[in-house]
Design a protein around this motif. Structure first.
Motif, mmCIF file in Angstrom:
data_model
loop_
_atom_site.group_PDB
_atom_site.id
_atom_site.type_symbol
_atom_site.label_atom_id
_atom_site.label_comp_id
_atom_site.label_asym_id
_atom_site.label_seq_id
_atom_site.Cartn_x
_atom_site.Cartn_y
_atom_site.Cartn_z
ATOM 1 N N VAL A 172 -1.106 84.559 26.856
ATOM 2 C CA VAL A 172 -2.489 84.867 27.214
ATOM 3 C C VAL A 172 -3.375 84.214 26.163
ATOM 4 O O VAL A 172 -3.150 84.395 24.965
ATOM 5 C CB VAL A 172 -2.754 86.387 27.240
ATOM 6 N N MET A 173 -4.335 83.472 26.621
ATOM 7 C CA MET A 173 -5.306 82.876 25.699
ATOM 8 C C MET A 173 -6.684 83.386 26.061
ATOM 9 O O MET A 173 -6.952 83.784 27.195
ATOM 10 C CB MET A 173 -5.272 81.348 25.770
ATOM 11 N N GLY A 174 -7.548 83.383 25.078
ATOM 12 C CA GLY A 174 -8.865 83.895 25.392
ATOM 13 C C GLY A 174 -9.836 83.795 24.245
ATOM 14 O O GLY A 174 -9.565 83.146 23.220
ATOM 15 N N TRP A 175 -10.961 84.423 24.459
ATOM 16 C CA TRP A 175 -12.079 84.367 23.526
ATOM 17 C C TRP A 175 -12.550 85.777 23.193
ATOM 18 O O TRP A 175 -12.681 86.628 24.080
ATOM 19 C CB TRP A 175 -13.225 83.568 24.135
ATOM 20 N N ASN A 228 -8.090 83.133 20.764
ATOM 21 C CA ASN A 228 -6.910 83.964 20.538
ATOM 22 C C ASN A 228 -5.768 83.499 21.421
ATOM 23 O O ASN A 228 -5.963 83.132 22.585
ATOM 24 C CB ASN A 228 -7.236 85.421 20.840
ATOM 25 N N PHE A 229 -4.578 83.499 20.846
ATOM 26 C CA PHE A 229 -3.344 83.210 21.587
ATOM 27 C C PHE A 229 -2.432 84.404 21.422
ATOM 28 O O PHE A 229 -2.182 84.845 20.285
ATOM 29 C CB PHE A 229 -2.679 81.955 21.029
ATOM 30 N N TYR A 230 -1.960 84.950 22.549
ATOM 31 C CA TYR A 230 -1.108 86.128 22.499
ATOM 32 C C TYR A 230 0.200 85.868 23.211
ATOM 33 O O TYR A 230 0.216 85.394 24.361
ATOM 34 C CB TYR A 230 -1.822 87.319 23.143
ATOM 35 N N ASN A 231 1.303 86.164 22.496
ATOM 36 C CA ASN A 231 2.633 86.071 23.068
ATOM 37 C C ASN A 231 3.047 87.478 23.502
ATOM 38 O O ASN A 231 3.354 88.307 22.646
ATOM 39 C CB ASN A 231 3.598 85.520 22.015
ATOM 40 N N PRO A 232 3.029 87.775 24.797
ATOM 41 C CA PRO A 232 3.308 89.138 25.251
ATOM 42 C C PRO A 232 4.762 89.551 25.102
ATOM 43 O O PRO A 232 5.059 90.758 25.084
ATOM 44 C CB PRO A 232 2.891 89.113 26.722
ATOM 45 N N LEU A 233 5.656 88.597 24.982
ATOM 46 C CA LEU A 233 7.068 88.943 24.831
ATOM 47 C C LEU A 233 7.360 89.414 23.408
ATOM 48 O O LEU A 233 8.079 90.376 23.202
ATOM 49 C CB LEU A 233 7.935 87.740 25.199
ATOM 50 N N LEU A 234 6.779 88.728 22.441
ATOM 51 C CA LEU A 234 6.969 89.111 21.039
ATOM 52 C C LEU A 234 5.861 90.026 20.538
ATOM 53 O O LEU A 234 5.953 90.558 19.433
ATOM 54 C CB LEU A 234 7.026 87.850 20.158
ATOM 55 N N ARG A 235 4.814 90.180 21.370
ATOM 56 C CA ARG A 235 3.654 91.000 20.978
ATOM 57 C C ARG A 235 3.057 90.504 19.670
ATOM 58 O O ARG A 235 2.772 91.281 18.754
ATOM 59 C CB ARG A 235 4.034 92.469 20.883
ATOM 60 N N VAL A 236 2.857 89.203 19.610
ATOM 61 C CA VAL A 236 2.267 88.573 18.437
ATOM 62 C C VAL A 236 1.039 87.798 18.870
ATOM 63 O O VAL A 236 1.063 87.092 19.882
ATOM 64 C CB VAL A 236 3.277 87.619 17.756
#
Length: 117
Positions: A33-36, A96-104
């Protein structure tokens, strides 16, 4: 690790438009997930808009209808098109960059957006 570099901020008059860009590099997993987000002086950082790797979007109520988030997975870029800007949109905008599998999650350094009345 993921590195994020924002660009496109600046000074604009109320009613104007800006397009923010964010370039991602490093360990980019396909599901993300990427965003602002933005942070105004004296306020907490808040969501502006996010977009999943599948293209699902989410917007803060305050920007719905005025902002559009998009991404180019091949280029590892995410964009925020902001129209009809208001003075209350003045803030530092963070990618923002979010890795939902690692929750990082990772943050860029931020880009200043200033809207004059």
């Amino acid at each position: 690790q993921v590195q994020l570099v924002e660009s496109g901020g600046g000074l604009v008059q109320a009613g104007g438009s800006l397009r923010l860009s964010c370039a991602a590099s490093g360990l980019i997993v396909s599901i993300n997930v990427m965003g602002w987000y933005r942070q105004a002086p004296g306020k907490q950082r808040e969501l502006v808009a996010t977009i999943t790797s599948g293209g699902n979007t989410n917007y803060a109520d305050s920007v719905k209808g005025r902002c559009t988030v998009s991404r180019d997975n091949a280029k590892k870029m995410v964009y925020l098109q902001m129209n009809s800007l208001k003075p209350e949109d003045t803030a530092v905008y963070y990618c923002n960059f979010y890795n939902p599998l690692l929750r990082v999650g990772y943050w860029g350094q931020g880009t200043q957006v200033t809207v004059s009345s």
